[in-house]
Write a protein that holds these residues in place. Structure first.
Motif, PDB file in Angstrom:
ATOM      1  N   GLN A  64      80.678  29.232   8.215  1.00 37.97           N
ATOM      2  CA  GLN A  64      79.042  29.950   8.179  1.00 37.97           C
ATOM      3  C   GLN A  64      79.125  30.827   6.976  1.00 37.97           C
ATOM      4  OE1 GLN A  64      76.784  29.490  10.191  1.00 37.97           O
ATOM      5  NE2 GLN A  64      77.939  27.778  10.884  1.00 37.97           N
ATOM      6  N   ASP A  65      80.375  31.460   6.546  1.00 34.43           N
ATOM      7  CA  ASP A  65      80.441  32.129   5.248  1.00 34.43           C
ATOM      8  C   ASP A  65      80.079  31.352   4.154  1.00 34.43           C
ATOM      9  OD1 ASP A  65      81.219  34.276   6.637  1.00 34.43           O
ATOM     10  OD2 ASP A  65      83.545  34.232   6.273  1.00 34.43           O
ATOM     11  N   LEU A  66      80.498  30.026   4.293  1.00 32.44           N
ATOM     12  CA  LEU A  66      80.353  29.160   3.158  1.00 32.44           C
ATOM     13  C   LEU A  66      78.618  28.920   2.846  1.00 32.44           C
ATOM     14  CD1 LEU A  66      83.081  26.331   3.082  1.00 32.44           C
ATOM     15  CD2 LEU A  66      82.771  28.546   1.746  1.00 32.44           C
ATOM     16  N   PHE A  67      78.217  28.842   3.919  1.00 33.91           N
ATOM     17  CA  PHE A  67      76.613  28.639   3.898  1.00 33.91           C
ATOM     18  C   PHE A  67      75.989  29.831   3.464  1.00 33.91           C
ATOM     19  CE2 PHE A  67      77.401  25.649   7.644  1.00 33.91           C
ATOM     20  CZ  PHE A  67      77.442  24.321   6.811  1.00 33.91           C
ATOM     21  N   LYS A  68      76.568  30.944   3.752  1.00 36.43           N
ATOM     22  CA  LYS A  68      75.835  32.285   3.336  1.00 36.43           C
ATOM     23  C   LYS A  68      76.149  32.455   1.843  1.00 36.43           C
ATOM     24  CE  LYS A  68      76.167  34.471   7.838  1.00 36.43           C
ATOM     25  NZ  LYS A  68      77.050  35.441   8.527  1.00 36.43           N
ATOM     26  N   THR A  69      77.311  32.264   1.327  1.00 43.26           N
ATOM     27  CA  THR A  69      77.689  32.718  -0.103  1.00 43.26           C
ATOM     28  C   THR A  69      77.608  31.606  -1.168  1.00 43.26           C
ATOM     29  OG1 THR A  69      79.898  32.097   0.296  1.00 43.26           O
ATOM     30  CG2 THR A  69      79.423  34.380   0.586  1.00 43.26           C
ATOM     31  N   GLY A  70      77.179  30.467  -0.658  1.00 45.25           N
ATOM     32  CA  GLY A  70      76.997  29.144  -1.287  1.00 45.25           C
ATOM     33  C   GLY A  70      78.369  28.336  -1.538  1.00 45.25           C
ATOM     34  N   GLU A  71      78.182  27.136  -1.926  1.00 44.40           N
ATOM     35  CA  GLU A  71      79.354  26.063  -1.970  1.00 44.40           C
ATOM     36  C   GLU A  71      80.069  26.191  -3.281  1.00 44.40           C
ATOM     37  OE1 GLU A  71      78.710  22.212  -0.693  1.00 44.40           O
ATOM     38  OE2 GLU A  71      77.347  22.749   0.564  1.00 44.40           O
ATOM     39  N   SER A  93      86.816  26.415   9.392  1.00 44.32           N
ATOM     40  CA  SER A  93      86.781  26.987  10.682  1.00 44.32           C
ATOM     41  C   SER A  93      85.339  26.923  10.970  1.00 44.32           C
ATOM     42  CB  SER A  93      87.465  28.375  10.615  1.00 44.32           C
ATOM     43  OG  SER A  93      87.167  29.034  11.860  1.00 44.32           O
ATOM     44  N   ALA A  94      85.058  26.546  12.175  1.00 44.74           N
ATOM     45  CA  ALA A  94      83.692  26.761  12.797  1.00 44.74           C
ATOM     46  C   ALA A  94      84.057  26.589  14.574  1.00 44.74           C
ATOM     47  CB  ALA A  94      82.763  25.659  12.485  1.00 44.74           C
ATOM     48  N   ALA A  95      83.122  27.423  15.080  1.00 46.26           N
ATOM     49  CA  ALA A  95      83.259  27.214  16.502  1.00 46.26           C
ATOM     50  C   ALA A  95      83.006  25.821  17.088  1.00 46.26           C
ATOM     51  CB  ALA A  95      82.488  28.561  17.137  1.00 46.26           C
ATOM     52  N   LEU A  96      81.939  25.401  16.445  1.00 46.30           N
ATOM     53  CA  LEU A  96      81.426  23.954  16.877  1.00 46.30           C
ATOM     54  C   LEU A  96      81.077  23.242  15.340  1.00 46.30           C
ATOM     55  CD1 LEU A  96      80.376  22.031  19.052  1.00 46.30           C
ATOM     56  CD2 LEU A  96      78.014  23.072  18.560  1.00 46.30           C
ATOM     57  N   HIS A  97      81.386  22.051  15.199  1.00 48.82           N
ATOM     58  CA  HIS A  97      81.373  21.438  13.933  1.00 48.82           C
ATOM     59  C   HIS A  97      80.149  20.606  14.563  1.00 48.82           C
ATOM     60  CE1 HIS A  97      85.246  22.887  12.895  1.00 48.82           C
ATOM     61  NE2 HIS A  97      84.838  22.481  11.753  1.00 48.82           N
ATOM     62  N   ARG A 118      93.895  17.890   1.710  1.00 50.28           N
ATOM     63  CA  ARG A 118      93.340  17.412   2.939  1.00 50.28           C
ATOM     64  C   ARG A 118      92.771  18.520   3.941  1.00 50.28           C
ATOM     65  NH1 ARG A 118      98.239  17.472   1.647  1.00 50.28           N
ATOM     66  NH2 ARG A 118      99.813  16.002   1.315  1.00 50.28           N
ATOM     67  N   VAL A 119      91.381  17.872   4.201  1.00 51.59           N
ATOM     68  CA  VAL A 119      90.386  18.994   4.966  1.00 51.59           C
ATOM     69  C   VAL A 119      90.316  18.615   6.601  1.00 51.59           C
ATOM     70  CG1 VAL A 119      88.161  19.477   5.149  1.00 51.59           C
ATOM     71  CG2 VAL A 119      88.934  18.573   2.796  1.00 51.59           C
ATOM     72  N   ILE A 120      90.946  19.552   7.003  1.00 52.56           N
ATOM     73  CA  ILE A 120      90.920  19.886   8.691  1.00 52.56           C
ATOM     74  C   ILE A 120      90.138  20.688   9.278  1.00 52.56           C
ATOM     75  CG2 ILE A 120      92.512  20.136  10.487  1.00 52.56           C
ATOM     76  CD1 ILE A 120      94.976  19.597   8.302  1.00 52.56           C
ATOM     77  N   PRO A 121      89.440  20.065   9.972  1.00 52.96           N
ATOM     78  CA  PRO A 121      88.388  21.090  10.891  1.00 52.96           C
ATOM     79  C   PRO A 121      89.152  21.957  12.088  1.00 52.96           C
ATOM     80  CG  PRO A 121      88.065  18.799  11.677  1.00 52.96           C
ATOM     81  CD  PRO A 121      89.077  18.934  10.327  1.00 52.96           C
ATOM     82  N   VAL A 122      89.006  23.039  12.135  1.00 53.13           N
ATOM     83  CA  VAL A 122      89.673  23.778  13.057  1.00 53.13           C
ATOM     84  C   VAL A 122      88.475  24.548  13.818  1.00 53.13           C
ATOM     85  CG1 VAL A 122      91.923  23.900  11.970  1.00 53.13           C
ATOM     86  CG2 VAL A 122      90.217  25.679  11.341  1.00 53.13           C
TER      87      VAL A 122
END
Length: 176
Positions: A64-71, A93-97, A118-122
């Motif tokens: 959510q922070d990435l969406f707000k601040t920009g990639e 990190s996201a409550a729901l991916h 390595r990218v890991i969703p949590v």
């Protein structure tokens, strides 16, 4: 701390170097409550956690922070992070991916394809801490040697008890 089989094992404790920005984060509190030594540093990338005994580093990012601040700003930080750390993990990190989060993860993976990232969703703190500690523990030298030894012993036992192996051994003896 008692393990099954009546064996008592020492609890694994390690030192984690964390970005000062994570000083009041739940992950920091969770690690400390498990008696890990947590040290804070202003000289590491914001959101990073380094397990020096294992030689791995994690970068925590909230989608959510990435969406707000920009990639782009984040991708620059990530580039710097993977150039410094040889074994690096990005914890998204996201409550729901949902679709937006999976699309973000795909873009990040595509951008850093071929790198050591390595990218890991949590989803939550408990999951994140358990994941980091598991990866750190299995890549820590004494535990890594123990795992290798147990894998070799399992392989030897499988080969030793394999009917195919016994048949091949018998054929070889019959040929001599």
């Amino acid at each position: 701390m008692a393990e099954s089989g009546g064996q008592e094992k020492a609890r694994w404790i390690t030192t984690v170097i964390m970005s000062s920005a994570l000083q009041s984060h739940e992950i920091s509190e969770s690690l400390q409550s498990q008696h890990h030594r947590v040290r804070y540093s202003d000289s590491v990338e914001n959101g990073s956690m380094i397990f020096s005994l294992s030689g791995i580093a994690f970068l925590l990012a909230d989608t959510q922070d990435l969406f707000k601040t920009g990639e782009e700003l984040f991708l620059g930080r990530t580039e710097k992070f993977i150039n410094i750390h040889r074994n690096s993990f990005l914890l998204l990190s996201a409550a729901l991916h949902g679709p937006k989060e999976w699309d973000l993860m795909f873009r990040i993976q595509k951008r850093f394809l071929g790198s050591n990232l390595r990218v890991i969703p949590v989803h939550n703190t408990a999951e994140t801490v358990k994941l980091m500690l598991t990866i750190a523990k299995i890549t820590c030298r004494p535990h890594l040697d123990n795992i290798r030894y147990r894998m070799l012993m399992a392989k030897a036992q499988i080969i030793d008890q394999s009917p195919v192996w016994k048949m091949l051994h018998k054929i070889q003896l019959d040929c001599n």
